[in-house]
Scaffold this motif. Structure first.
Motif, mmCIF file in Angstrom:
data_model
loop_
_atom_site.group_PDB
_atom_site.id
_atom_site.type_symbol
_atom_site.label_atom_id
_atom_site.label_comp_id
_atom_site.label_asym_id
_atom_site.label_seq_id
_atom_site.Cartn_x
_atom_site.Cartn_y
_atom_site.Cartn_z
ATOM 1 N N HIS A 2 0.788 -1.223 0.056
ATOM 2 C CA HIS A 2 0.012 0.014 -0.183
ATOM 3 C C HIS A 2 0.946 1.210 -0.096
ATOM 4 C CE1 HIS A 2 -4.246 -1.111 0.190
ATOM 5 N NE2 HIS A 2 -3.914 -1.927 1.169
ATOM 6 N N LEU A 63 -10.577 -6.283 -5.721
ATOM 7 C CA LEU A 63 -10.069 -5.435 -4.522
ATOM 8 C C LEU A 63 -8.984 -4.500 -5.048
ATOM 9 C CD1 LEU A 63 -9.502 -8.255 -2.125
ATOM 10 C CD2 LEU A 63 -10.938 -6.161 -1.561
ATOM 11 N N VAL A 66 -10.368 -1.193 -6.596
ATOM 12 C CA VAL A 66 -10.927 0.009 -5.836
ATOM 13 C C VAL A 66 -9.769 0.494 -4.914
ATOM 14 C CG1 VAL A 66 -12.184 -0.195 -3.358
ATOM 15 C CG2 VAL A 66 -13.053 -1.483 -5.214
ATOM 16 N N MET A 67 -8.792 -0.250 -4.495
ATOM 17 C CA MET A 67 -7.591 0.237 -3.934
ATOM 18 C C MET A 67 -7.212 1.466 -4.755
ATOM 19 S SD MET A 67 -5.860 -3.037 -2.275
ATOM 20 C CE MET A 67 -6.648 -3.896 -0.918
ATOM 21 N N SER A 69 -8.438 3.040 -7.191
ATOM 22 C CA SER A 69 -9.143 4.259 -7.078
ATOM 23 C C SER A 69 -9.053 5.085 -5.871
ATOM 24 C CB SER A 69 -10.757 4.016 -7.178
ATOM 25 O OG SER A 69 -11.448 5.048 -7.074
ATOM 26 N N GLY A 70 -8.937 4.598 -4.622
ATOM 27 C CA GLY A 70 -8.771 5.525 -3.347
ATOM 28 C C GLY A 70 -7.295 5.843 -3.451
ATOM 29 N N HIS A 71 -6.254 5.223 -3.929
ATOM 30 C CA HIS A 71 -4.890 5.644 -3.784
ATOM 31 C C HIS A 71 -4.884 6.947 -4.655
ATOM 32 C CE1 HIS A 71 -2.880 3.031 -1.258
ATOM 33 N NE2 HIS A 71 -3.176 2.173 -1.660
ATOM 34 N N SER A 73 -7.101 8.711 -5.556
ATOM 35 C CA SER A 73 -7.975 10.223 -5.448
ATOM 36 C C SER A 73 -7.257 10.786 -4.141
ATOM 37 C CB SER A 73 -9.445 9.672 -4.698
ATOM 38 O OG SER A 73 -10.044 9.295 -5.944
ATOM 39 N N LEU A 74 -6.667 10.183 -3.409
ATOM 40 C CA LEU A 74 -5.906 10.634 -2.222
ATOM 41 C C LEU A 74 -4.787 11.438 -2.478
ATOM 42 C CD1 LEU A 74 -6.448 11.184 0.843
ATOM 43 C CD2 LEU A 74 -4.978 9.028 1.141
ATOM 44 N N PHE B 214 -11.455 14.988 -7.839
ATOM 45 C CA PHE B 214 -10.263 14.068 -7.314
ATOM 46 C C PHE B 214 -11.174 12.858 -6.785
ATOM 47 C CE2 PHE B 214 -7.471 17.146 -8.122
ATOM 48 C CZ PHE B 214 -7.046 17.634 -7.119
ATOM 49 N N VAL B 316 -15.270 -8.397 -2.797
ATOM 50 C CA VAL B 316 -15.948 -7.361 -3.510
ATOM 51 C C VAL B 316 -17.216 -7.935 -3.647
ATOM 52 C CG1 VAL B 316 -16.253 -5.354 -4.381
ATOM 53 C CG2 VAL B 316 -13.944 -6.403 -3.964
ATOM 54 N N LEU B 365 -8.819 4.679 3.182
ATOM 55 C CA LEU B 365 -9.017 5.362 1.676
ATOM 56 C C LEU B 365 -10.570 5.889 1.777
ATOM 57 C CD1 LEU B 365 -6.651 3.315 -0.466
ATOM 58 C CD2 LEU B 365 -6.288 5.808 0.387
#
Lengths: 105, 551
Positions: A2, A63, A66-67, A69-71, A73-74, B214, B316, B365
């Protein structure tokens, strides 16, 4: 994994940020040469695709996506805030501009 | 018609609204009308990603769970307890503890004729159980983090269906706002990193855009999947047409969840076989920590069945995977691990919304990007007033519409922070033995929220913002202190014990307190720009100096 993914996303967005004209003006005072901008864009996109690959390989499609997308965005948010911070630090460092209206006639 | 004629006609047409303009208007209306409800849904939804941790924090009597207890033994203990407190119950279901929960939440259907079960209506009992003893938890009565979670999609003080309809309407408006927002955002890539500070409305717009763009994949996903989770309510006609018999309904239910439904009881008593063994078989199949839920029907009867369902972590999808056992003998009857394509699609979309599949980093996240979404709604609401304040003909006496938006903004944004923190203060301060304690924590939340609305109306707007933001900052900063004083789990103790639920909670409160303090300071420091001086009055050194005043 991560941490690695996030760090690479930061680098990718930093490259993409540096490839935008407005940020180049804010940070360097002038636009960078076209070739450099192209290179930065390609590098940034490339690194992001690399991160996608790493996450998909590590966690599979569900997974991993999704991960990713999160990484992204942040990381975009962090680079954005960093750019604001750098730009305002730069502005504070400059001496106050002398303007025509305040010059003694 | 020749091309020339078309071009001439187009040039002669009066300049009308392009699609960007109309989408902008749609975006503003959709966002404004539901903005306050959406902000509350977003913020409570955001904290719900840590609702299990919040629930732990709100039951400090339950010891920190350093090691996960053996799920098989826990299941047996609670099954025995449920057999004792709800004999004859047609159906009970328990959620096994995992790394984030230290209690077992179970619900059971009341036996027909039992107190509270009106004929024809199904009544449920629910409680939290101690995993080490199997008995009901001896902790203060509280809804825990589940209050925010339930509020998020069905609010409170109203029939559950009304709440879900309002939430659905708000979500539909949100979807319109997202799509119209993307269409109207002209330079979505060029302006990706743009932020122009100190420029009033423009700065708010840049912030709103950044927060929206974002997190766009998340915001679009969360809104759409939110609607999907309650789609059977919002668009029931397909189901009503296709599902007409009870057998078909049972088939449908089996595609959606692992809550096996009871058949008619046989009438012969037969004790339940070892639930621990059933869980162990499931552990062998899916993994040591992969068992999520145990459901039993007609427990204690000869027709009893037990379904051991897979946990949500690591995949998921919420579509059911379970092993079905015969109750009295413990024999494995069936292993269900697949559902149809449509059901699986719904399972994936539902899972994406809840985010329960993720590891800790993924959960964080989700939380942070969801917080960005909350700020997206908040900046949008504030921007509405910033933009229109400039256009007011008399800034001292704005029209009623402006005043309503302005005051509702304060109470829904700053006021909600105050109210949510007050809820946690109530959890620590309300007496343990108080009747309906859990309900009173919630009453306190709404009472404080109503007070913030009154405060927002009675005080000057800017002052109200600053005072409420400082109130939130103070309440948040002092919550760890209150925790240290009223429980034996202060921050230093939690850190020493590696109790990251309690330590994390205290640290989160301090971070959020700092955030609110920064917002309060920036609001206090903000000096609205002098209104543009008409051209004939400008000129000379003085008029020019006004322009230089900006940093």
């Amino acid at each position: 994994m991560h941490l690695l993914s996030f760090a690479l996303c930061l680098a990718a967005f930093a490259a993409l940020a540096l490839a935008t004209e407005r940020q180049q003006h804010d940070l360097f005072g002038r636009p960078l040469p076209q070739a450099a901008t192209h290179l930065l864009r390609i590098a940034g996109t490339g690194v992001m695709l690399l991160v996608l690959g790493v996450l998909l390989d590590w966690q599979g499609w569900g997974l991993g996506l999704v991960m990713f997308s999160g990484h992204t965005s942040l990381a975009a948010g962090v680079v954005f805030c960093a750019a604001i911070g750098l730009a305002s630090a730069r502005r504070r460092g400059k001496p106050a501009a002398i303007s025509p209206a305040s010059r003694r006639v | 018609m020749t091309t020339d004629n078309v071009k001439r006609e187009r040039a002669q047409r009066p300049a009308g609204r392009g699609i960007r303009q109309s989408m902008s208007g749609l975006h503003i209306w959709a966002g404004l009308l539901m903005g306050w409800i959406l902000y509350a849904m977003f913020l409570t939804g955001t904290v719900s990603y840590f609702k299990d941790e919040l629930s732990q924090w709100m039951r400090p009597e339950l010891a920190h769970q350093a090691e996960l207890p053996d799920p098989a033994l826990v299941a047996q203990r609670v099954a025995d307890e449920l057999g004792a407190i709800a004999p004859g119950s047609p159906q009970w279901s328990m959620r096994l503890p995992d790394g984030r929960t230290n209690s077992v939440y179970a619900f059971w259907r009341m036996a027909p004729g039992e107190a509270g079960a009106a004929p024809g209506r199904r009544a449920f009992g629910e409680a939290a159980f101690d995993p080490t003893t199997g008995g009901k938890v001896t902790a203060r009565e509280t809804l825990g983090g589940d209050f925010f979670y339930r509020f998020h999609f069905q609010f409170h003080y109203m029939p559950v269906l009304w709440g879900r309809w309002i939430a659905g309407a708000a979500a539909m408006f949100m979807l319109v706002a997202i799509v119209s927002g993307v269409i109207t955002h002209k330079k979505i890539f060029i302006d990706f990193f743009t932020f122009r500070g100190g420029k009033g409305q423009r700065s708010w717009l840049d912030a709103h855009n950044a927060l929206s763009v974002f997190g766009l994949p998340f915001h679009a996903m969360i809104t759409y999947t939110g609607l999907v989770t309650l789609m059977a309510l919002y668009m029931p006609w397909g189901e009503r047409t296709a599902i007409t018999t009870p057998a078909e309904r049972q088939q449908l239910t089996a595609e959606l969840n692992a809550f096996i439904q009871p058949g008619k009881p046989g009438g012969q008593t037969a004790p339940l076989a070892s639930v621990a063994d059933m869980v162990r078989q499931a552990q062998e199949r899916w993994g040591q920590d992969a068992v999520g839920r145990v459901t039993a029907t007609n427990s204690g009867d000869s027709t009893a069945r037990v379904a051991v369902a897979r946990g949500e972590a690591g995949r998921v999808s919420m579509s059911p995977q379970y092993m079905l056992f015969d109750g009295p003998t413990g024999r494995l009857l069936e292993t269900r691990e697949g559902v149809g394509a449509a059901a699986e699609t719904r399972g994936v979309l539902y899972a994406l919304h809840l985010g329960r599949f993720g590891d800790t980093v993924t959960r964080w996240l989700y939380f942070l990007v969801s917080l960005m979404g909350t700020a997206m709604v908040g900046t949008g609401l504030v921007m509405w007033t910033v933009k229109r304040r400039q256009k007011l003909s008399d800034p001292e006496r704005p029209h009623i519409g402006f005043r309503i938006v302005e005051r509702l903004n304060i109470a829904s944004i700053a006021g909600l922070s105050v109210a949510m923190t007050a809820f946690l203060w109530g959890n620590r301060l309300l007496p343990a033995g108080m009747a309906d304690r859990g309900a009173w924590e919630i009453h306190l939340f709404f009472a404080v929220w109503a007070l913030t609305l009154a405060h927002a109306v009675l005080r000057p707007a800017r002052t109200a913002w600053i005072e409420q933001l400082w109130a939130a900052a103070a309440l948040l900063a002092l919550l760890p202190v209150l925790n240290a004083v009223t429980t034996d789990r202060p921050l230093w103790h939690s850190v020493a014990e590696a109790d990251w639920v309690f330590a994390g909670m205290d640290l989160m409160c301090l971070s959020l307190a700092a955030l609110h303090a920064v917002l309060a300071l920036r609001t206090a420091r903000h000096r609205p720009k002098p209104r543009a001086v008409p051209a004939k009055a400008r000129g000379g050194v003085i008029g020019g100096a006004l322009e230089e005043g900006r940093s």
